[in-house]
Motif scaffolding. Structure first.
Motif, PDB file in Angstrom:
ATOM      1  N   PHE A 183       9.963  14.191 -14.885  1.00  9.68           N
ATOM      2  CA  PHE A 183       9.915  14.435 -12.919  1.00  9.68           C
ATOM      3  C   PHE A 183       9.966  15.987 -12.143  1.00  9.68           C
ATOM      4  CE2 PHE A 183      10.576  10.151 -14.462  1.00  9.68           C
ATOM      5  CZ  PHE A 183      10.036   9.396 -13.472  1.00  9.68           C
ATOM      6  N   LEU A 184       8.793  16.175 -12.031  1.00  8.85           N
ATOM      7  CA  LEU A 184       9.066  17.540 -11.022  1.00  8.85           C
ATOM      8  C   LEU A 184       8.684  17.170  -9.877  1.00  8.85           C
ATOM      9  CD1 LEU A 184       8.363  18.189 -14.185  1.00  8.85           C
ATOM     10  CD2 LEU A 184       7.753  20.162 -13.248  1.00  8.85           C
ATOM     11  N   THR A 185       9.625  18.224  -9.036  1.00  7.85           N
ATOM     12  CA  THR A 185       9.573  17.923  -7.191  1.00  7.85           C
ATOM     13  C   THR A 185       9.905  19.381  -6.979  1.00  7.85           C
ATOM     14  OG1 THR A 185      10.745  16.965  -5.142  1.00  7.85           O
ATOM     15  CG2 THR A 185      11.918  18.010  -7.448  1.00  7.85           C
ATOM     16  N   ASP A 186       9.296  19.503  -5.383  1.00  2.43           N
ATOM     17  CA  ASP A 186       9.362  20.946  -4.749  1.00  2.43           C
ATOM     18  C   ASP A 186      10.511  21.126  -3.706  1.00  2.43           C
ATOM     19  OD1 ASP A 186       9.298  23.388  -3.061  1.00  2.43           O
ATOM     20  OD2 ASP A 186       7.210  23.471  -3.216  1.00  2.43           O
ATOM     21  N   VAL A 187      12.212  22.099  -4.358  1.00  6.97           N
ATOM     22  CA  VAL A 187      12.627  21.391  -3.556  1.00  6.97           C
ATOM     23  C   VAL A 187      13.102  22.187  -2.176  1.00  6.97           C
ATOM     24  CG1 VAL A 187      15.180  22.033  -3.691  1.00  6.97           C
ATOM     25  CG2 VAL A 187      14.500  22.040  -5.893  1.00  6.97           C
ATOM     26  N   ALA A 188      12.376  23.524  -2.330  1.00  7.63           N
ATOM     27  CA  ALA A 188      12.010  23.666  -1.112  1.00  7.63           C
ATOM     28  C   ALA A 188      11.155  22.951   0.363  1.00  7.63           C
ATOM     29  CB  ALA A 188      11.394  25.244  -0.841  1.00  7.63           C
ATOM     30  N   GLU A 189      10.197  22.441  -0.034  1.00  8.42           N
ATOM     31  CA  GLU A 189       9.839  20.913   0.488  1.00  8.42           C
ATOM     32  C   GLU A 189      10.302  20.293   0.892  1.00  8.42           C
ATOM     33  OE1 GLU A 189       6.067  19.327  -0.888  1.00  8.42           O
ATOM     34  OE2 GLU A 189       4.720  21.646  -1.260  1.00  8.42           O
ATOM     35  N   GLU A 216      15.421   9.599  -6.748  1.00  6.76           N
ATOM     36  CA  GLU A 216      14.097   8.581  -7.057  1.00  6.76           C
ATOM     37  C   GLU A 216      13.193   9.077  -8.573  1.00  6.76           C
ATOM     38  OE1 GLU A 216      10.058   7.990  -4.850  1.00  6.76           O
ATOM     39  OE2 GLU A 216      10.040  10.419  -5.438  1.00  6.76           O
ATOM     40  N   ALA A 217      14.142   9.981  -9.130  1.00  4.03           N
ATOM     41  CA  ALA A 217      13.794  10.101 -10.592  1.00  4.03           C
ATOM     42  C   ALA A 217      14.512   9.603 -11.492  1.00  4.03           C
ATOM     43  CB  ALA A 217      14.027  11.964 -10.856  1.00  4.03           C
ATOM     44  N   ALA A 218      15.428   9.268 -10.916  1.00  2.00           N
ATOM     45  CA  ALA A 218      16.562   8.962 -12.104  1.00  2.00           C
ATOM     46  C   ALA A 218      16.447   7.022 -11.973  1.00  2.00           C
ATOM     47  CB  ALA A 218      17.747   9.117 -11.685  1.00  2.00           C
ATOM     48  N   LEU A 219      16.319   6.578 -10.784  1.00  2.00           N
ATOM     49  CA  LEU A 219      15.824   5.303 -10.577  1.00  2.00           C
ATOM     50  C   LEU A 219      14.910   4.882 -11.344  1.00  2.00           C
ATOM     51  CD1 LEU A 219      15.925   4.806  -7.048  1.00  2.00           C
ATOM     52  CD2 LEU A 219      17.677   3.298  -8.277  1.00  2.00           C
ATOM     53  N   SER A 220      13.786   5.925 -11.605  1.00  2.00           N
ATOM     54  CA  SER A 220      12.295   5.374 -12.045  1.00  2.00           C
ATOM     55  C   SER A 220      12.840   6.304 -13.635  1.00  2.00           C
ATOM     56  CB  SER A 220      11.029   6.402 -11.804  1.00  2.00           C
ATOM     57  OG  SER A 220      11.190   6.900 -10.161  1.00  2.00           O
ATOM     58  N   ASP A 231       0.576  -1.213   0.030  1.00  2.00           N
ATOM     59  CA  ASP A 231       0.044   0.195  -0.227  1.00  2.00           C
ATOM     60  C   ASP A 231       0.834   1.173  -0.119  1.00  2.00           C
ATOM     61  OD1 ASP A 231      -2.779  -1.428   0.235  1.00  2.00           O
ATOM     62  OD2 ASP A 231      -2.549  -1.628   2.193  1.00  2.00           O
ATOM     63  N   GLU A 232       2.012   1.563   0.196  1.00  2.00           N
ATOM     64  CA  GLU A 232       2.992   2.195   0.201  1.00  2.00           C
ATOM     65  C   GLU A 232       2.506   2.903  -1.360  1.00  2.00           C
ATOM     66  OE1 GLU A 232       7.196   1.313   0.597  1.00  2.00           O
ATOM     67  OE2 GLU A 232       6.505   0.651   2.936  1.00  2.00           O
ATOM     68  N   PRO A 233       3.123   4.425  -1.308  1.00  2.00           N
ATOM     69  CA  PRO A 233       2.624   4.892  -2.716  1.00  2.00           C
ATOM     70  C   PRO A 233       4.008   4.666  -3.368  1.00  2.00           C
ATOM     71  CG  PRO A 233       3.611   6.322  -0.970  1.00  2.00           C
ATOM     72  CD  PRO A 233       3.254   4.998  -0.310  1.00  2.00           C
ATOM     73  N   ALA A 234       3.596   4.682  -4.799  1.00  2.00           N
ATOM     74  CA  ALA A 234       5.152   4.313  -5.967  1.00  2.00           C
ATOM     75  C   ALA A 234       5.807   5.259  -5.901  1.00  2.00           C
ATOM     76  CB  ALA A 234       3.736   4.015  -7.172  1.00  2.00           C
ATOM     77  N   LEU A 235       5.342   6.364  -5.696  1.00  2.00           N
ATOM     78  CA  LEU A 235       6.610   7.802  -5.562  1.00  2.00           C
ATOM     79  C   LEU A 235       6.358   9.051  -4.275  1.00  2.00           C
ATOM     80  CD1 LEU A 235       6.262   8.316  -9.395  1.00  2.00           C
ATOM     81  CD2 LEU A 235       8.651   6.938  -8.135  1.00  2.00           C
ATOM     82  N   SER A 236       7.195   9.072  -3.786  1.00  2.00           N
ATOM     83  CA  SER A 236       7.221   9.768  -2.805  1.00  2.00           C
ATOM     84  C   SER A 236       7.545  10.989  -2.623  1.00  2.00           C
ATOM     85  CB  SER A 236       8.553   9.198  -1.147  1.00  2.00           C
ATOM     86  OG  SER A 236       7.561   7.676  -0.916  1.00  2.00           O
ATOM     87  N   PHE A 237       8.537  11.585  -3.975  1.00  2.00           N
ATOM     88  CA  PHE A 237       9.251  12.833  -3.959  1.00  2.00           C
ATOM     89  C   PHE A 237       8.940  13.211  -5.252  1.00  2.00           C
ATOM     90  CE2 PHE A 237      11.968  10.276  -0.856  1.00  2.00           C
ATOM     91  CZ  PHE A 237      11.340  10.286  -0.451  1.00  2.00           C
ATOM     92  N   VAL A 238       8.196  12.912  -6.461  1.00  2.00           N
ATOM     93  CA  VAL A 238       8.229  13.606  -7.172  1.00  2.00           C
ATOM     94  C   VAL A 238       7.449  13.281  -7.930  1.00  2.00           C
ATOM     95  CG1 VAL A 238      10.474  13.494  -7.473  1.00  2.00           C
ATOM     96  CG2 VAL A 238       9.446  11.088  -8.733  1.00  2.00           C
ATOM     97  N   ASP A 239       7.052  14.166  -8.987  1.00  2.00           N
ATOM     98  CA  ASP A 239       5.370  13.905 -10.002  1.00  2.00           C
ATOM     99  C   ASP A 239       5.602  13.352 -11.462  1.00  2.00           C
ATOM    100  OD1 ASP A 239       3.406  14.130  -8.427  1.00  2.00           O
ATOM    101  OD2 ASP A 239       3.976  16.161  -8.334  1.00  2.00           O
TER     102      ASP A 239
END
Length: 538
Positions: free
Chosen positions: A463-469, A485-489, A399-407
């Protein structure tokens, strides 16, 4: 004073103006060698004949957990110990030379995983206890091929051998530095490093980004091979940097450790006092006539360092209870993916896929199949096993989400049965959310640093992320995790793409802020970390 991740990221953004003004020519007479060559160290050959992993690539890349399954049962094969043949497979299919081409009188050698500019600045080191000879660990009837004594080794892709850096069992150093149970229990661990100058020769300060891009695509291969061979494997990003660098005999100003990947289980590392080990200073061949320094890279690395294993444990415990760096779904129209089931999916073996994989240099403007796009996305974006990722219900890891830090965001310009337009991919639901419709080939080419490949591709996936967050939640080291995480994907996207006969793909660079603006308002405050393109190769 170290430059923090947000400032580093801001200072290394590409824009049309920055790229135009940075139009310096490359000094090919000073180009660094893509190999690390030891002068004063003995070498140990790996196995020259191996049984490659036969599992289909599309199955090998779907593993979301360290043990490669949602539910873990004691006593299963994943806990068995790797042997020398397994180590050869792991090294060769993640960092070995898999393709040789002759072009204009030059022999070009390409390796198993994609890397920026084919500069191959990421190296692999092995820290292990005694490993049985090939075929011995799994009870094979063929004669055993030697053994590998406990030690610290560097993998040399030119000769398919290991350079001996230390003799003896030093796994406890990694266990102390990481404070990670998987590292402490692994018969062997692989450490990935980046030699900055080998990439900065062309890419300058952006090399710190590329360190995680390129180690990520390489480690995607490593994880897939490990899981295909039925070994436990995960990527450990939290560890004390200096002790690991000292163990390998590298100086982080030139070459720094990036990740640790423990392989296998059931062989506890011997205890080693946290005081450290005797220093070594191996003699290596010069990379190029004049090696240059890029202080911003060193500052960005220093900002995210960890001092001790206990600090690494505390840092890992900071992982959030909800996704960070990402954006919630909106009310746009949803399109469900249509991936093929495992029984009818491509059966191309992982080893053939890795050897076939390339970086497409030209696309035909012919549409690709929606089912094949669906299958690649479904298998590749399930989340890779990392020590820092969002945790769901620990009793139900699936049930863990597929991606944690990138969209993932997509620009679709050529997919049969899928309207051209801009999409936000929600991997947990297996759905694409349409943000707007229309053909965006000109925009796709422009965003990809005005490269034709972006315009011709059937799909551009950012793949995008919010660096500040990310930094607010996980500190400067969290920046490394988001990039990784983006690169592994993306590495898994490569493998999923090349598991299909008529698909090709490649990663491209981009204009950072213009990508954000293009995907706004959904992507407001986010920034791109990786661009992967897919289409029909010409």
């Amino acid at each position: 004073m170290a430059t923090g991740a947000p400032e580093y990221h801001e200072r290394t953004k590409h824009s049309p103006r920055s790229v135009r003004e940075a139009g310096r020519g490359l000094d090919f007479d000073n180009k660094p060698t893509p190999y690390k060559q030891y002068i004063d160290r003995p070498s140990r050959p790996l196995v020259d004949r191996i049984r490659p992993p036969q599992q289909p690539a599309l199955a090998a890349i779907t593993e979301p957990t360290a043990d490669g399954r949602a539910e873990i049962d004691d006593g299963l094969a994943r806990a068995r110990r790797p042997d020398l043949e397994a180590l050869t497979n792991l090294c060769y299919y993640s960092a070995g030379i898999t393709t040789a081409l002759n072009r204009r009188g030059r022999r070009l050698l390409f390796r198993a995983a994609a890397t920026t500019g084919a500069l191959y600045h990421v190296d692999l080191y092995v820290v292990c206890g005694d490993l049985a000879g090939a075929n011995a660990a799994d009870g094979g009837v063929e004669p055993s091929i030697g053994t590998l004594e406990a030690g610290v080794y560097h993998f040399d892709p030119q000769t398919l051998s290991l350079s001996v850096l230390r003799e003896g069992d030093y796994r406890g150093v990694l266990a102390n530095a990481s404070g990670h149970a998987g590292v402490a229990d692994a018969p062997l661990s692989v450490v990935a490093t980046s030699t900055w100058w080998r990439n900065a020769w062309k890419y300058g300060d952006r090399t710190f980004r590329h360190a995680f891009w390129d180690s990520g695509t390489m480690l995607a291969n490593l994880l897939a091979v490990a899981h295909a061979l039925d070994y436990r494997a995960e990527v450990v990003t939290g560890f004390a940097d200096r002790p690991v660098a000292e163990l390998l005999g590298v100086e982080p100003a030139r070459e720094a450790p990036l990740e640790i990947v423990p392989i296998g289980a059931g062989d506890a590392a011997p205890e080693i006092t946290p005081a450290g080990v005797d220093p070594i200073d191996p003699d290596t061949a010069a990379l190029s006539p004049h090696e240059k320094e890029f202080p911003l890279i060193g500052e960005a690395w220093a900002a995210g360092t960890v001092e001790s294993g206990s600090e690494a444990e505390a840092w890992r415990s900071r992982y959030p209870t909800e996704r960070i760096g990402t954006r919630d779904p909106g009310d746009g129209e949803r399109v469900s993916l249509e991936p093929v089931d495992p029984e009818t999916a491509s059966r191309r073996p992982l080893h053939e896929t890795i050897r076939r994989r390339g970086s497409c240099r030209e696309y035909e403007r012919e549409p690709i199949s929606f089912r094949k796009l669906s299958t690649v996305l479904d298998r590749a974006a399930r989340g890779a096993p990392m020590d820092v990722r969002l945790r769901g219900n620990h009793d139900e890891p699936a049930d863990e989400p597929a991606l944690s830090f990138v969209d993932p965001y997509l620009i679709v310009n050529g997919v049969v049965g899928l309207e051209s337009g801009v999409y936000h991919y929600h991997p947990d639901a297996g759905e694409l959310e349409r943000l707007r419709t229309g053909e965006f080939r000109a925009e796709a080419g422009h965003l990809a640093l005005d490269q034709r490949l972006g315009a011709d591709a059937a799909v551009c996936l950012y793949f995008l992320t919010d660096v500040a967050e990310i930094v607010d939640a996980l500190g400067d080291r969290g920046y490394r995790v988001a990039q990784l995480e983006a690169a592994l994907s993306a590495g898994r996207l490569y493998l999923g793409t090349y598991a299909h006969r008529d698909l090709g793909g490649t990663g491209l660079t981009f204009y950072d802020d213009e990508v954000t603006s293009f995907f706004a308002p959904r992507a407001a405050g986010q920034t791109p970390t990786f661009l992967y393109t897919m289409g029909r190769p010409n």
